[in-house]
Design an enzyme around this catalytic site. Structure first.
Site, PDB file in Angstrom:
ATOM      1  N   GLU A   1      40.133-133.055 -50.604  1.00 50.12           N
ATOM      2  CA  GLU A   1      39.022-133.075 -49.655  1.00 50.12           C
ATOM      3  C   GLU A   1      37.864-133.804 -50.337  1.00 50.12           C
ATOM      4  OE1 GLU A   1      36.147-130.151 -46.992  1.00 50.12           O
ATOM      5  OE2 GLU A   1      37.727-129.261 -48.215  1.00 50.12           O
TER       6      GLU A   1
ATOM      7  N   ARG B   1      48.245-122.921 -59.775  1.00 53.87           N
ATOM      8  CA  ARG B   1      47.129-123.813 -60.072  1.00 53.87           C
ATOM      9  C   ARG B   1      46.763-123.682 -61.545  1.00 53.87           C
ATOM     10  NH1 ARG B   1      42.271-121.952 -56.506  1.00 53.87           N
ATOM     11  NH2 ARG B   1      41.221-123.588 -57.666  1.00 53.87           N
TER      12      ARG B   1
ATOM     13  N   LYS C   1      34.988-125.780 -56.670  1.00 61.05           N
ATOM     14  CA  LYS C   1      34.097-126.901 -56.347  1.00 61.05           C
ATOM     15  C   LYS C   1      32.727-126.401 -55.912  1.00 61.05           C
ATOM     16  CE  LYS C   1      37.129-130.600 -54.783  1.00 61.05           C
ATOM     17  NZ  LYS C   1      37.583-131.227 -53.549  1.00 61.05           N
TER      18      LYS C   1
END
Length: 550
Positions: free
Chosen positions: A33, A257, A267
């Site tokens: 994104e 992850r 983020k």
């Protein structure tokens, strides 16, 4: 001969799918994104997606998941492209979820016509209440039984901009009693009048991630859609949309992850650090962003090696930052030229060296490199800068550096003996006075004198001045996210120390931004992007040894 590395679970799935003929061509995608800079966790996903198609043939698409115009910027798109290229990967197609807005809108109409989606006028509070809890089933919306015709009319009017932001949503009609909360009639479109960085003001409705993602995979014929473990509950919805829309059956697979000690990966939190000026932008060398690591002096090879070493797993774990530091040390040890730099200087005067004389010494650039890296010329004179820590007035036991009456070798030069020292009014040592053995020159030593210590130096008359930034870990605790209170409370106050006047070899004059060096006995350093020929700035990449070991 090394043993062949065993396959990870995703490679096993791919090999079986290709052998069975389920797919002729492997197609993966990396779908960031564009709402921030990529971090080291994304590097793991990049290495996995691009690495698989490199290994098994096929190709990888780069697709920007730009369905939320509020947080997305072209700046982020550009930085993400740069990071992927820097890591050494090339995508086949550059795409955007926004490329498919018309197609996704058509998919939504198809679900409405099938009686599988409805327009809901519930408020966000009412929607949350309808969802129920993990232990209680949800309740049907009062708008759930609208006819396909009424839903189509309302949805078309939503698109036309007739209704206010937040006043209506489009929901998939699945099962409000599903044990998977995500399957309880999820929202698939919302009204949001925001300017989109690519489509402008064409749309005032935007698809939710869960609706856009799987369908975008399907449109691109992605065979293996690889994501992190938090998307396991979403897989059921991913499959449901594809099945009901009767489109190409992309399949989702999940891996653990990357969680790294002494940092945060969110983020949102990284953006907070940037916006509150707690760091010098997204590429601050203390940030876990790929651009931060690049600015700090990390190499693409060291990050690829790190990703390879940690592997692909199905279970979350916390990786030690020291492993990443080990990878960059190993790489720079072979590739970075050795130079001398003095960060905390005191003067060393050789009282029996001919006044005004200059010699040129020869230094190996990199004894660890396969070709030894060649040699460089180093000017030497009777007035030098040395490190303050290399002199001790009252030496400790096993002290092999300079002290009254002690002898050391000056790297690439002569043996010197401390004859005296000078203090200022405050008792600080300002100068060490030595004599030298003219017959002890490195490479041609006939003095017969053996010394245990070697120290580095820079000729005072020839030294270049540089600013040196000593970076350390951004946080003072291994898991700032797991601690009580605000994560910012655990920022390391010693994460940056600036040495405004360091003395470096003249060979470093004009070193280009990004150039990497080993400052002998000090660590690995890289030239900062803001460096100029008039003002060189060096960032410490990593120390020579792991100073954080227990």
């Amino acid at each position: 001969m090394s043993e062949e590395k065993s396959l990870n679970f995703i490679e096993e799935i791919i090999e079986n799918d290709l052998k069975s003929g389920k797919y002729q061509t492997l197609v993966t995608r990396f779908p960031p994104e564009p709402n921030g800079y990529l971090h080291i966790g994304h590097a793991k996903a990049i290495c996995l997606n691009f690495g698989l198609t490199k290994k098994y043939g096929g190709y990888t698409n780069l697709r920007f998941d730009d369905t939320n115009p509020v947080t997305e910027k072209t700046e982020y798109v550009n930085s993400q492209q740069e990071d992927i290229k820097w890591l050494g990967f090339e995508w086949k197609n550059e795409l955007h979820a926004s490329d498919y807005f018309d197609e996704l809108y058509g998919f939504a109409l198809r679900l409405i016509d099938k009686g599988l989606a409805y327009v809901d006028e519930s408020t966000s509070e009412e929607l949350a209440k309808q969802k129920g809890t993990p232990t209680t089933v949800g309740t049907n919306s009062p708008f759930r039984d609208r006819s396909p015709g009424e839903n189509r009319d309302l949805f078309e009017r939503m698109r036309a901009g007739e209704f206010a932001d937040g006043s209506m949503t489009l929901r998939a009609k699945i099962d409000m009693a599903s044990p998977n909360m995500i399957m309880r009639d999820p929202i698939i479109y919302r009204i949001k009048r925001e300017h989109h960085h690519r489509t402008g003001d064409k749309w005032c409705i935007y698809p939710m991630y869960d609706f856009a993602h799987g369908q975008s995979d399907s449109i691109e014929n992605i065979t293996h859609s690889i994501c992190t473990l938090e998307y396991v509950p979403h897989r059921e919805l991913y499959d449901w949309f594809i099945e009901k829309l009767e489109i190409f059956p992309s399949k989702q697979y999940e891996f653990a992850r990357l969680n790294l000690t002494y940092t945060v990966m969110s983020k949102r939190k990284l953006l907070q650090l940037v916006n509150e000026n707690l760091v010098d932008g997204w590429d601050d060398p203390r940030m876990p962003t790929i651009s931060g690591f690049r600015r700090r002096g990390y190499t693409p090879e060291s990050i690829l090696e790190f990703c390879d070493r940690i592997g692909i797993a199905k279970r979350e774990n916390l990786i030690e930052l020291s492993l990443l530091e080990f990878c960059i040390r190993e790489d720079l040890n072979k590739s970075a030229n050795r130079v001398m730099a003095v960060l905390d200087p005191i003067k060393l005067t050789i009282n029996n060296y001919p006044e005004g004389q200059t010699e040129v010494m020869t230094g190996e650039n990199n004894p660890e490199a396969e070709d030894k890296g060649g040699t460089r010329e180093i000017p030497f004179s009777g007035s030098l800068w040395i490190e303050r820590e290399d002199f001790m007035e009252e030496p400790a036991k096993k002290w092999f550096r300079l002290a009254p009456g002690a002898m050391v070798r000056l790297k690439h030069a002569y043996i010197v003996k401390c004859e005296d020292f000078v203090k200022d009014a405050n008792g600080h040592i300002t100068e060490v006075i030595c004599s030298y053995l003219p017959e002890s020159k490195s490479g041609n030593d006939t003095s017969g004198v053996n010394v245990k210590g070697t120290i580095h130096w820079v000729s005072a008359a020839h030294a270049q001045i540089a600013e040196v930034r000593l970076y350390d870990r951004l946080f003072s605790v291994p898991s700032p996210d797991a601690e009580e209170g605000d994560f910012k409370d655990y920022l390391n106050p010693a994460s940056l120390e600036v040495v405004e006047t360091a003395y470096i070899e003249p060979a470093l004059a004009g070193a280009a931004p990004g150039s990497r060096f080993q400052f002998i006995r000090k660590g690995y350093f890289a030239v900062d992007k803001n460096s100029t020929p008039e003002k060189l700035i060096f960032n410490r990449t990593v120390t020579l040894k792991d100073s954080w070991k227990k």
